[in-house]
Design a protein around this motif. Structure first.
Motif, mmCIF file in Angstrom:
data_model
loop_
_atom_site.group_PDB
_atom_site.id
_atom_site.type_symbol
_atom_site.label_atom_id
_atom_site.label_comp_id
_atom_site.label_asym_id
_atom_site.label_seq_id
_atom_site.Cartn_x
_atom_site.Cartn_y
_atom_site.Cartn_z
ATOM 1 N N GLY A 80 -32.317 -25.420 27.413
ATOM 2 C CA GLY A 80 -31.858 -24.067 26.993
ATOM 3 C C GLY A 80 -30.549 -24.145 26.589
ATOM 4 N N GLY A 81 -29.497 -24.802 27.369
ATOM 5 C CA GLY A 81 -28.185 -24.618 27.274
ATOM 6 C C GLY A 81 -27.769 -25.759 25.875
ATOM 7 N N TYR A 82 -28.300 -26.839 25.787
ATOM 8 C CA TYR A 82 -28.023 -27.657 24.770
ATOM 9 C C TYR A 82 -28.567 -26.998 23.395
ATOM 10 C CZ TYR A 82 -26.164 -31.724 26.639
ATOM 11 O OH TYR A 82 -25.217 -32.696 27.279
ATOM 12 N N PHE A 88 -24.923 -23.206 17.579
ATOM 13 C CA PHE A 88 -23.704 -22.850 17.171
ATOM 14 C C PHE A 88 -22.672 -23.871 16.397
ATOM 15 C CE2 PHE A 88 -24.265 -19.373 19.841
ATOM 16 C CZ PHE A 88 -23.304 -18.231 19.500
ATOM 17 N N ARG A 89 -23.123 -25.026 16.830
ATOM 18 C CA ARG A 89 -22.435 -26.298 16.278
ATOM 19 C C ARG A 89 -23.152 -26.400 14.855
ATOM 20 N NH1 ARG A 89 -23.732 -32.074 18.610
ATOM 21 N NH2 ARG A 89 -25.571 -31.793 17.551
ATOM 22 N N ASP A 90 -24.303 -26.350 14.437
ATOM 23 C CA ASP A 90 -24.985 -27.174 13.316
ATOM 24 C C ASP A 90 -25.512 -25.830 12.683
ATOM 25 O OD1 ASP A 90 -24.334 -29.390 14.315
ATOM 26 O OD2 ASP A 90 -26.418 -29.841 14.973
ATOM 27 N N ASP A 166 -19.253 -36.299 27.108
ATOM 28 C CA ASP A 166 -18.277 -35.060 26.749
ATOM 29 C C ASP A 166 -18.919 -33.508 26.591
ATOM 30 O OD1 ASP A 166 -16.271 -36.884 26.628
ATOM 31 O OD2 ASP A 166 -16.147 -37.514 24.571
ATOM 32 N N GLY A 167 -20.197 -33.828 26.026
ATOM 33 C CA GLY A 167 -20.990 -32.714 26.006
ATOM 34 C C GLY A 167 -20.699 -31.930 24.657
ATOM 35 N N ILE A 168 -21.031 -30.583 24.497
ATOM 36 C CA ILE A 168 -20.836 -29.742 23.281
ATOM 37 C C ILE A 168 -20.333 -28.521 23.704
ATOM 38 C CG2 ILE A 168 -21.874 -28.858 21.276
ATOM 39 C CD1 ILE A 168 -24.339 -30.543 21.660
ATOM 40 N N ILE A 169 -18.980 -28.512 23.190
ATOM 41 C CA ILE A 169 -18.428 -27.168 23.046
ATOM 42 C C ILE A 169 -19.213 -25.814 22.610
ATOM 43 C CG2 ILE A 169 -15.958 -25.690 22.654
ATOM 44 C CD1 ILE A 169 -15.879 -28.159 24.587
ATOM 45 N N VAL A 263 -21.683 -27.503 27.416
ATOM 46 C CA VAL A 263 -22.850 -27.981 27.828
ATOM 47 C C VAL A 263 -22.800 -29.353 28.265
ATOM 48 C CG1 VAL A 263 -24.432 -26.165 27.220
ATOM 49 C CG2 VAL A 263 -24.118 -28.203 25.637
ATOM 50 N N SER A 264 -23.229 -29.966 29.081
ATOM 51 C CA SER A 264 -22.978 -31.685 29.324
ATOM 52 C C SER A 264 -24.296 -32.145 30.094
ATOM 53 C CB SER A 264 -21.597 -31.884 30.302
ATOM 54 O OG SER A 264 -21.771 -31.259 31.398
#
Length: 357
Positions: A80-82, A88-90, A166-169, A263-264
């Motif tokens: 869910g988090g990823y 939001f990133r793509d 590093d995960g995703i901001i 998320v990491s």
């Protein structure tokens, strides 16, 4: 004196009978809304409590009502988090092109939520199908194995998709609607959003466990053999329960991603799967509100420990001691202890009334 005691007893009985479940829920909701006007950090902690409560409640749908202990639910939490972070990133720019820049962050968050539910379902269907064929410790171990496999996959950063360790901001952005402008990530705004989603989810789970489906779940917990003899397809019903539990867990992960801002792979680690287990043990798996009470105690005891440097340096020991006390003296959890105290007080009042008569 006897007349005065009888009058007080009658008033107490009237109050007890008047405070229905609905009124308690209403008071709790009012308290949660009023709490949003507190210090910023407490609002953050309350938001985290709501998320962990939903996580634990979803886990207990499988554990407390079906009797299956999962140590791999963190994979659905991370899914869910990823999904939200990737949205939001793509997808934020395509969404902005479609609906405009004003509502784009809110619409993107909704898209991320839908993707999170889909991702949780895609994982839960095959994992659940394979896992529910096993029972007890074997079920716990295979879910743990699947969870750590998912953790390793996220860590390995396949196709540069997860950004490895590093995960995703995740930056929620600013929403403009009807001439109003607000930051979706502002603590109080996000608290209200989380509160609305969690309250709706808790109500949905409550309806589910009080439906015929929930009755079958309890039958499976008590005696799978007897339920099978009555014509229940045990494996299929457990599989469906597993998937439903994963969906609500994925929704909790969506909210967690927005709260933490990143998320990491740690979101899918086995230690994250332990959070709902601990909260449920503290609160009581046999009561619907048990995981909610447990989540509150779990987070606020940890926060209280952090206020004292000496205790913070050995917080695992302090928290472990508290768990031992709960297991030894509150076998039905904190919620069970509250109900037991209520029943004893009611019996005592009844006994006093009997003496007076």
């Amino acid at each position: 004196m006897s007349t005065e005691r009888e009058s007080i007893g009658a008033r107490l009985e009237a109050v007890r009978e008047g405070w229905t479940t609905e009124r308690f829920v209403l008071v709790a909701l009012v308290a949660l809304v009023l709490a949003s006007f507190g210090p910023s950090f407490q609002v953050y902690l309350l938001t985290e409590f709501l998320i962990v409560a939903l996580f634990a409640l979803a886990f207990n749908l499988l554990y407390g009502y079906t009797g299956l202990l999962s140590f791999g639910h963190a994979m659905f939490f991370a899914a869910g988090g990823y999904s939200t972070a990737v949205a939001f990133r793509d997808l934020q720019q395509p969404v902005a092109d479609a609906v405009g820049t004003g509502p784009a962050p809110l619409v993107t968050f909704l898209v991320g939520g839908v993707l999170g539910l889909l991702a949780a379902a895609v994982l839960a269907v095959p994992v659940g199908y394979l896992s529910v064929r096993l029972e007890e410790i074997y079920f716990a171990l295979i879910t743990l194995a699947f969870g750590m496999l998912f953790y390793t996959t996220l860590y390995q950063n396949p196709a540069e998709f997860t950004n490895g360790s590093d995960g995703i901001i995740l930056l929620l952005g600013v929403v403009e609607l009807g001439g109003m402008e607000f930051s979706l990530g502002e603590r109080r705004i996000y608290y209200y959003l989380t509160l609305a989603v969690v309250v709706a989810s808790v109500y949905a789970i409550w309806r589910l466990v009080n439906s015929p489906f929930g009755t079958v779940c309890k039958a499976l917990r008590e005696s799978p053999e007897r339920a099978s003899a009555l014509g229940v397809n045990v494996s299929f019903h457990r599989w469906v329960t597993f998937v439903v539990s994963a969906l609500f867990t994925g929704l909790a992960g969506v909210l967690a991603g927005g709260l933490y801002g990143v998320v990491s792979p740690d979101m899918s680690h086995w230690s994250t799967s332990a959070d709902p287990v601990v909260a449920t043990v503290i609160g009581g798996a046999n009561y619907f509100i048990g995981p909610i009470v447990g989540a509150f105690v779990y987070l606020y005891v940890r926060w209280g420990i952090s206020q004292f440097p000496t205790l913070e340096a050995h917080w695992e020991f302090v928290f472990g001691a508290m768990l031992v006390v709960v297991v030894l003296f509150f076998k039905q959890g904190a919620a069970g202890g509250v109900y037991m105290l209520r029943d004893r007080l009611a019996d005592r009042r009844g006994g006093d009334g009997g003496d007076e008569r």
